[in-house]
Design a protein around this motif. Structure first.
Motif, PDB file in Angstrom:
ATOM      1  N   LEU A  34       0.843  -1.202   0.000  1.00  0.00           N
ATOM      2  CA  LEU A  34       0.000   0.000   0.000  1.00  0.00           C
ATOM      3  C   LEU A  34       0.880   1.255   0.000  1.00  0.00           C
ATOM      4  N   LEU A  35       1.909   1.226   0.809  1.00  0.00           N
ATOM      5  CA  LEU A  35       2.867   2.326   0.902  1.00  0.00           C
ATOM      6  C   LEU A  35       3.456   2.617  -0.476  1.00  0.00           C
ATOM      7  N   ILE A  36       3.825   1.569  -1.188  1.00  0.00           N
ATOM      8  CA  ILE A  36       4.402   1.715  -2.532  1.00  0.00           C
ATOM      9  C   ILE A  36       3.354   2.282  -3.496  1.00  0.00           C
ATOM     10  N   ARG A  37       2.145   1.714  -3.465  1.00  0.00           N
ATOM     11  CA  ARG A  37       1.085   2.147  -4.395  1.00  0.00           C
ATOM     12  C   ARG A  37       0.681   3.603  -4.168  1.00  0.00           C
ATOM     13  N   GLN A  38       0.761   4.069  -2.928  1.00  0.00           N
ATOM     14  CA  GLN A  38       0.309   5.430  -2.611  1.00  0.00           C
ATOM     15  C   GLN A  38       1.350   6.499  -2.896  1.00  0.00           C
ATOM     16  N   ASP A  39       2.541   6.090  -3.328  1.00  0.00           N
ATOM     17  CA  ASP A  39       3.605   7.045  -3.632  1.00  0.00           C
ATOM     18  C   ASP A  39       3.903   6.986  -5.135  1.00  0.00           C
ATOM     19  N   PRO A  40       3.283   7.891  -5.924  1.00  0.00           N
ATOM     20  CA  PRO A  40       3.430   7.836  -7.383  1.00  0.00           C
ATOM     21  C   PRO A  40       4.882   7.892  -7.859  1.00  0.00           C
ATOM     22  N   LEU A  41       5.697   8.707  -7.211  1.00  0.00           N
ATOM     23  CA  LEU A  41       7.113   8.817  -7.609  1.00  0.00           C
ATOM     24  C   LEU A  41       7.851   7.502  -7.374  1.00  0.00           C
ATOM     25  N   LEU A  42       7.638   6.941  -6.211  1.00  0.00           N
ATOM     26  CA  LEU A  42       8.274   5.667  -5.862  1.00  0.00           C
ATOM     27  C   LEU A  42       7.815   4.569  -6.817  1.00  0.00           C
ATOM     28  N   LEU A  43       6.506   4.473  -7.004  1.00  0.00           N
ATOM     29  CA  LEU A  43       5.947   3.443  -7.871  1.00  0.00           C
ATOM     30  C   LEU A  43       6.491   3.561  -9.287  1.00  0.00           C
ATOM     31  N   SER A  44       6.536   4.769  -9.812  1.00  0.00           N
ATOM     32  CA  SER A  44       7.003   4.953 -11.190  1.00  0.00           C
ATOM     33  C   SER A  44       8.490   4.604 -11.313  1.00  0.00           C
ATOM     34  N   GLU A  45       9.285   4.953 -10.322  1.00  0.00           N
ATOM     35  CA  GLU A  45      10.714   4.612 -10.366  1.00  0.00           C
ATOM     36  C   GLU A  45      10.907   3.091 -10.301  1.00  0.00           C
ATOM     37  N   LEU A  46      10.118   2.434  -9.462  1.00  0.00           N
ATOM     38  CA  LEU A  46      10.198   0.970  -9.365  1.00  0.00           C
ATOM     39  C   LEU A  46       9.758   0.315 -10.682  1.00  0.00           C
ATOM     40  N   GLN A  47       8.676   0.847 -11.273  1.00  0.00           N
ATOM     41  CA  GLN A  47       8.156   0.274 -12.526  1.00  0.00           C
ATOM     42  C   GLN A  47       9.149   0.420 -13.674  1.00  0.00           C
ATOM     43  N   LYS A  48       9.910   1.519 -13.679  1.00  0.00           N
ATOM     44  CA  LYS A  48      10.944   1.709 -14.716  1.00  0.00           C
ATOM     45  C   LYS A  48      11.983   0.592 -14.646  1.00  0.00           C
ATOM     46  N   LEU A  49      12.164   0.042 -13.450  1.00  0.00           N
ATOM     47  CA  LEU A  49      13.139  -1.047 -13.260  1.00  0.00           C
ATOM     48  C   LEU A  49      12.472  -2.422 -13.375  1.00  0.00           C
ATOM     49  N   GLY A  50      11.204  -2.441 -13.788  1.00  0.00           N
ATOM     50  CA  GLY A  50      10.536  -3.709 -14.042  1.00  0.00           C
ATOM     51  C   GLY A  50       9.648  -4.224 -12.922  1.00  0.00           C
ATOM     52  N   PHE A  51       9.418  -3.410 -11.899  1.00  0.00           N
ATOM     53  CA  PHE A  51       8.568  -3.842 -10.783  1.00  0.00           C
ATOM     54  C   PHE A  51       7.130  -4.063 -11.247  1.00  0.00           C
ATOM     55  N   ARG A  52       6.534  -5.154 -10.783  1.00  0.00           N
ATOM     56  CA  ARG A  52       5.120  -5.452 -11.038  1.00  0.00           C
ATOM     57  C   ARG A  52       4.394  -5.524  -9.692  1.00  0.00           C
ATOM     58  N   PRO A  53       3.105  -5.130  -9.651  1.00  0.00           N
ATOM     59  CA  PRO A  53       2.364  -5.053  -8.385  1.00  0.00           C
ATOM     60  C   PRO A  53       2.383  -6.337  -7.542  1.00  0.00           C
ATOM     61  N   ARG A  54       2.332  -7.494  -8.170  1.00  0.00           N
ATOM     62  CA  ARG A  54       2.271  -8.746  -7.410  1.00  0.00           C
ATOM     63  C   ARG A  54       3.643  -9.392  -7.195  1.00  0.00           C
ATOM     64  N   GLN A  55       4.677  -8.659  -7.553  1.00  0.00           N
ATOM     65  CA  GLN A  55       6.035  -9.201  -7.486  1.00  0.00           C
ATOM     66  C   GLN A  55       6.404  -9.660  -6.070  1.00  0.00           C
ATOM     67  N   ARG A  56       7.019 -10.843  -5.965  1.00  0.00           N
ATOM     68  CA  ARG A  56       7.394 -11.374  -4.651  1.00  0.00           C
ATOM     69  C   ARG A  56       8.872 -11.156  -4.336  1.00  0.00           C
ATOM     70  N   MET A  57       9.713 -11.223  -5.368  1.00  0.00           N
ATOM     71  CA  MET A  57      11.150 -11.062  -5.157  1.00  0.00           C
ATOM     72  C   MET A  57      11.574  -9.644  -5.548  1.00  0.00           C
ATOM     73  N   LEU A  58      12.359  -9.026  -4.686  1.00  0.00           N
ATOM     74  CA  LEU A  58      12.849  -7.671  -4.952  1.00  0.00           C
ATOM     75  C   LEU A  58      14.366  -7.721  -5.113  1.00  0.00           C
ATOM     76  N   PRO A  59      14.852  -7.567  -6.341  1.00  0.00           N
ATOM     77  CA  PRO A  59      16.306  -7.575  -6.543  1.00  0.00           C
ATOM     78  C   PRO A  59      16.950  -6.328  -5.935  1.00  0.00           C
ATOM     79  N   PRO A  60      18.265  -6.342  -5.759  1.00  0.00           N
ATOM     80  CA  PRO A  60      18.973  -5.220  -5.123  1.00  0.00           C
ATOM     81  C   PRO A  60      18.654  -3.861  -5.744  1.00  0.00           C
ATOM     82  N   SER A  61      18.463  -3.797  -7.066  1.00  0.00           N
ATOM     83  CA  SER A  61      18.179  -2.503  -7.711  1.00  0.00           C
ATOM     84  C   SER A  61      16.874  -1.901  -7.174  1.00  0.00           C
ATOM     85  N   LEU A  62      15.857  -2.738  -6.949  1.00  0.00           N
ATOM     86  CA  LEU A  62      14.584  -2.247  -6.403  1.00  0.00           C
ATOM     87  C   LEU A  62      14.711  -1.913  -4.922  1.00  0.00           C
ATOM     88  N   VAL A  63      15.476  -2.718  -4.202  1.00  0.00           N
ATOM     89  CA  VAL A  63      15.690  -2.464  -2.764  1.00  0.00           C
ATOM     90  C   VAL A  63      16.355  -1.098  -2.590  1.00  0.00           C
TER      91      VAL A  63
END
Length: 86
Positions: free
Chosen positions: A37-66
């Motif tokens: 929810l924290l991620i979804r409510q922050d448009p800047l954070l979400l967009s930066e994560l999505q540029k690196l390939g983040f998907r909403p249901r993603q379970r594994m977070l590689p170091p780049s996303l961390v």
């Protein structure tokens, strides 16, 4: 380069594991829900994560996303201090 804080290792995390570091007082499933929810409510954070390939249901977070999460949220300790002041 950004120094990785000691509480977070530079490695891949399971979403639930990272969520529990940010919400230590909650059950794992609730921590995970609040973290997403924290991620979804922050448009800047979400967009930066999505540029690196983040998907909403993603379970594994590689170091780049961390790293992006750390930059936006701070370390779990910093996040906890800010949350307590809010």
């Amino acid at each position: 380069p950004m120094k990785t804080p000691p509480s977070i290792a530079f490695r891949t995390y399971v979403m639930k594991e990272l969520a529990c570091l940010y919400f230590p007082e909650e059950r794992a499933d609730l921590a995970s829900r609040h973290f997403r929810l924290l991620i979804r409510q922050d448009p800047l954070l979400l967009s930066e994560l999505q540029k690196l390939g983040f998907r909403p249901r993603q379970r594994m977070l590689p170091p780049s996303l961390v790293q992006v999460l750390l930059r936006h949220l701070g370390t779990p300790e910093e996040f906890d201090q800010i949350s307590r002041q809010a």
